[in-house]
Write a protein that holds these residues in place. Structure first.
Motif, mmCIF file in Angstrom:
data_model
loop_
_atom_site.group_PDB
_atom_site.id
_atom_site.type_symbol
_atom_site.label_atom_id
_atom_site.label_comp_id
_atom_site.label_asym_id
_atom_site.label_seq_id
_atom_site.Cartn_x
_atom_site.Cartn_y
_atom_site.Cartn_z
ATOM 1 N N PHE A 1 77.930 88.444 -23.293
ATOM 2 C CA PHE A 1 77.936 87.425 -22.256
ATOM 3 C C PHE A 1 78.253 86.077 -22.900
ATOM 4 O O PHE A 1 78.269 85.954 -24.129
ATOM 5 N N ILE A 2 78.511 85.065 -22.085
ATOM 6 C CA ILE A 2 78.904 83.743 -22.569
ATOM 7 C C ILE A 2 77.820 82.723 -22.230
ATOM 8 O O ILE A 2 77.417 82.595 -21.073
ATOM 9 N N ALA A 3 77.355 82.015 -23.249
ATOM 10 C CA ALA A 3 76.430 80.890 -23.058
ATOM 11 C C ALA A 3 77.234 79.600 -23.164
ATOM 12 O O ALA A 3 77.907 79.379 -24.180
ATOM 13 N N GLU A 4 77.175 78.775 -22.138
ATOM 14 C CA GLU A 4 77.970 77.543 -22.093
ATOM 15 C C GLU A 4 77.068 76.331 -22.255
ATOM 16 O O GLU A 4 76.099 76.180 -21.509
ATOM 17 N N SER A 5 77.371 75.493 -23.220
ATOM 18 C CA SER A 5 76.695 74.237 -23.561
ATOM 19 C C SER A 5 75.702 74.469 -24.689
ATOM 20 O O SER A 5 75.124 75.572 -24.824
ATOM 21 N N ALA A 15 65.355 82.591 -27.849
ATOM 22 C CA ALA A 15 64.821 83.827 -27.278
ATOM 23 C C ALA A 15 65.221 85.063 -28.072
ATOM 24 O O ALA A 15 64.855 86.186 -27.700
ATOM 25 N N GLY A 16 65.976 84.872 -29.159
ATOM 26 C CA GLY A 16 66.310 85.991 -30.025
ATOM 27 C C GLY A 16 67.629 86.678 -29.736
ATOM 28 O O GLY A 16 67.902 87.743 -30.292
ATOM 29 N N TYR A 17 68.469 86.084 -28.888
ATOM 30 C CA TYR A 17 69.763 86.692 -28.592
ATOM 31 C C TYR A 17 70.703 86.531 -29.784
ATOM 32 O O TYR A 17 70.669 85.520 -30.490
ATOM 33 N N GLU A 18 71.560 87.526 -29.983
ATOM 34 C CA GLU A 18 72.444 87.554 -31.151
ATOM 35 C C GLU A 18 73.793 86.907 -30.845
ATOM 36 O O GLU A 18 74.517 87.366 -29.964
ATOM 37 N N PRO A 19 74.180 85.849 -31.582
ATOM 38 C CA PRO A 19 75.492 85.224 -31.369
ATOM 39 C C PRO A 19 76.597 86.036 -32.027
ATOM 40 O O PRO A 19 76.404 86.632 -33.099
ATOM 41 N N LEU A 20 77.779 86.051 -31.385
ATOM 42 C CA LEU A 20 78.916 86.808 -31.904
ATOM 43 C C LEU A 20 80.073 85.911 -32.330
ATOM 44 O O LEU A 20 80.763 86.196 -33.297
ATOM 45 N N ALA A 21 80.315 84.824 -31.573
ATOM 46 C CA ALA A 21 81.409 83.908 -31.901
ATOM 47 C C ALA A 21 81.206 82.615 -31.133
ATOM 48 O O ALA A 21 80.574 82.596 -30.071
ATOM 49 N N LEU A 22 81.754 81.531 -31.674
ATOM 50 C CA LEU A 22 81.647 80.201 -31.060
ATOM 51 C C LEU A 22 83.027 79.639 -30.770
ATOM 52 O O LEU A 22 83.968 79.838 -31.545
ATOM 53 N N LEU A 23 83.123 78.920 -29.661
ATOM 54 C CA LEU A 23 84.325 78.167 -29.314
ATOM 55 C C LEU A 23 83.878 76.752 -28.971
ATOM 56 O O LEU A 23 82.981 76.572 -28.137
ATOM 57 N N THR A 24 84.458 75.743 -29.617
ATOM 58 C CA THR A 24 84.024 74.374 -29.374
ATOM 59 C C THR A 24 85.183 73.400 -29.524
ATOM 60 O O THR A 24 86.160 73.677 -30.232
ATOM 61 N N CYS A 40 73.923 79.615 -36.144
ATOM 62 C CA CYS A 40 74.607 80.877 -35.847
ATOM 63 C C CYS A 40 75.048 81.635 -37.093
ATOM 64 O O CYS A 40 75.487 82.792 -36.980
ATOM 65 N N GLY A 41 74.969 81.028 -38.244
ATOM 66 C CA GLY A 41 75.302 81.749 -39.465
ATOM 67 C C GLY A 41 76.784 82.063 -39.588
ATOM 68 O O GLY A 41 77.638 81.340 -39.081
ATOM 69 N N GLU A 42 77.083 83.194 -40.235
ATOM 70 C CA GLU A 42 78.469 83.539 -40.557
ATOM 71 C C GLU A 42 79.130 84.304 -39.419
ATOM 72 O O GLU A 42 79.395 85.504 -39.506
ATOM 73 N N ILE A 43 79.401 83.604 -38.321
ATOM 74 C CA ILE A 43 80.154 84.205 -37.225
ATOM 75 C C ILE A 43 81.451 83.420 -37.050
ATOM 76 O O ILE A 43 81.559 82.281 -37.517
ATOM 77 N N LEU A 66 81.163 76.983 -26.081
ATOM 78 C CA LEU A 66 80.914 78.323 -25.553
ATOM 79 C C LEU A 66 80.444 79.200 -26.711
ATOM 80 O O LEU A 66 80.993 79.127 -27.813
ATOM 81 N N CYS A 67 79.458 80.040 -26.451
ATOM 82 C CA CYS A 67 78.987 80.977 -27.470
ATOM 83 C C CYS A 67 78.957 82.374 -26.864
ATOM 84 O O CYS A 67 78.274 82.595 -25.851
ATOM 85 N N ALA A 68 79.729 83.290 -27.445
ATOM 86 C CA ALA A 68 79.661 84.689 -27.036
ATOM 87 C C ALA A 68 78.442 85.325 -27.697
ATOM 88 O O ALA A 68 78.229 85.168 -28.901
ATOM 89 N N MET A 69 77.642 86.048 -26.897
ATOM 90 C CA MET A 69 76.397 86.617 -27.410
ATOM 91 C C MET A 69 76.271 88.061 -26.965
ATOM 92 O O MET A 69 76.824 88.467 -25.941
ATOM 93 N N ARG A 70 75.552 88.825 -27.748
ATOM 94 C CA ARG A 70 75.386 90.250 -27.444
ATOM 95 C C ARG A 70 74.377 90.434 -26.314
ATOM 96 O O ARG A 70 73.281 89.877 -26.349
ATOM 97 N N ARG A 71 74.774 91.226 -25.345
ATOM 98 C CA ARG A 71 73.879 91.527 -24.217
ATOM 99 C C ARG A 71 72.779 92.482 -24.684
ATOM 100 O O ARG A 71 73.068 93.514 -25.286
#
Length: 236
Positions: A1-5, A15-24, A40-43, A66-71
């Motif tokens: 899913f996408i987290a915006e802002s 909340a412990g959700y895992e980030p996959l990639a960032l767009l900024t 977000c570490g090495e993504i 925008l941050c793509a995160m694992r559902r």
């Protein structure tokens, strides 16, 4: 899913959700997005100017991130309701803006969990999460099983069910019988049509918010805030 802002992405990380990639936006790498990037570490990190990103996404990014995160795996209804006293049930609510606003009110007004029917909008939809200000990550939620058995399921879990509907035989929100219930599920229906007649018939109580000046009803998100304040926050 996408987290915006940054706010929404930050609350998802909290909340412990895992980030996959960032767009900024490029200008935010050392500004508004810096804290999220550091967490977000090495993504993969993708960047560009505002105009390029708007053409890519089809809209201007809220605060440029925008941050793509694992559902995650969704819990069962029993797991979500295990320690809950006041829950909200959203039947076929389609508008992601309403979903987000309801979750924000739920977090603010002492609602322990939210249950949704599968035909409604996804709480992790980008706009729903953004309108909620990230509170979709704070309030436990899951989907109800398909079919019309869910009122029975809630009864098995010890909840009395309250249908919010404008009917002549409805109770008022401050009825002492409602306030005395140890476990209460507040049931809200889809935009326009409201709750299905079969759902209302299956609930233990029907309550309404009195209207004045000829107004026929409140928006479902506004109605949820009124109900949560009276039945959850004041009885917390």
């Amino acid at each position: 899913f996408i987290a915006e802002s940054p706010i929404v992405a930050g609350r998802a990380l909290d909340a412990g959700y895992e980030p996959l990639a960032l767009l900024t936006e490029r200008k935010f790498i050392e500004g508004k997005a810096a804290g999220i990037i550091a967490r977000c570490g090495e993504i993969p990190l993708y960047t560009g100017e505002r105009e390029v990103l708007a053409r890519l996404t089809g809209y201007e990014l809220t605060r440029g991130v925008l941050c793509a995160m694992r559902r995650p795996r969704l819990p069962s209804v029993a797991e979500v309701c295990a320690n809950a006293r006041r829950i909200a049930v959203l039947e076929n609510i389609m508008n992601p803006t309403n979903i987000g606003a309801i979750f924000r009110s739920a977090a603010a007004l002492n609602v322990d969990a939210v249950l949704l029917t599968a035909a409604g909008s996804d709480p992790l939809y980008r706009r729903a999460a953004r309108v909620s200000m990230g509170n979709v990550f704070l309030v436990p939620w899951t989907y109800l099983p398909e079919g019309e058995r869910w009122p029975e399921l809630l009864h098995e879990l010890g909840f009395k069910t309250v249908a919010l509907a404008l009917r002549d035989d409805s109770l008022t929100l401050n009825d002492p019988r409602l306030l005395a219930e140890p476990k209460l599920a507040m049931v809200l229906g889809t935009e326009g049509d409201g709750l299905a007649s079969s759902t209302i018939a299956a609930c233990d109580y029907t309550v309404k918010i009195p209207m004045s000046h000829g107004v026929d009803s409140l928006n479902v998100a506004a109605a949820s805030a009124v109900a949560f304040y009276q039945l959850a926050l004041l009885n917390g």
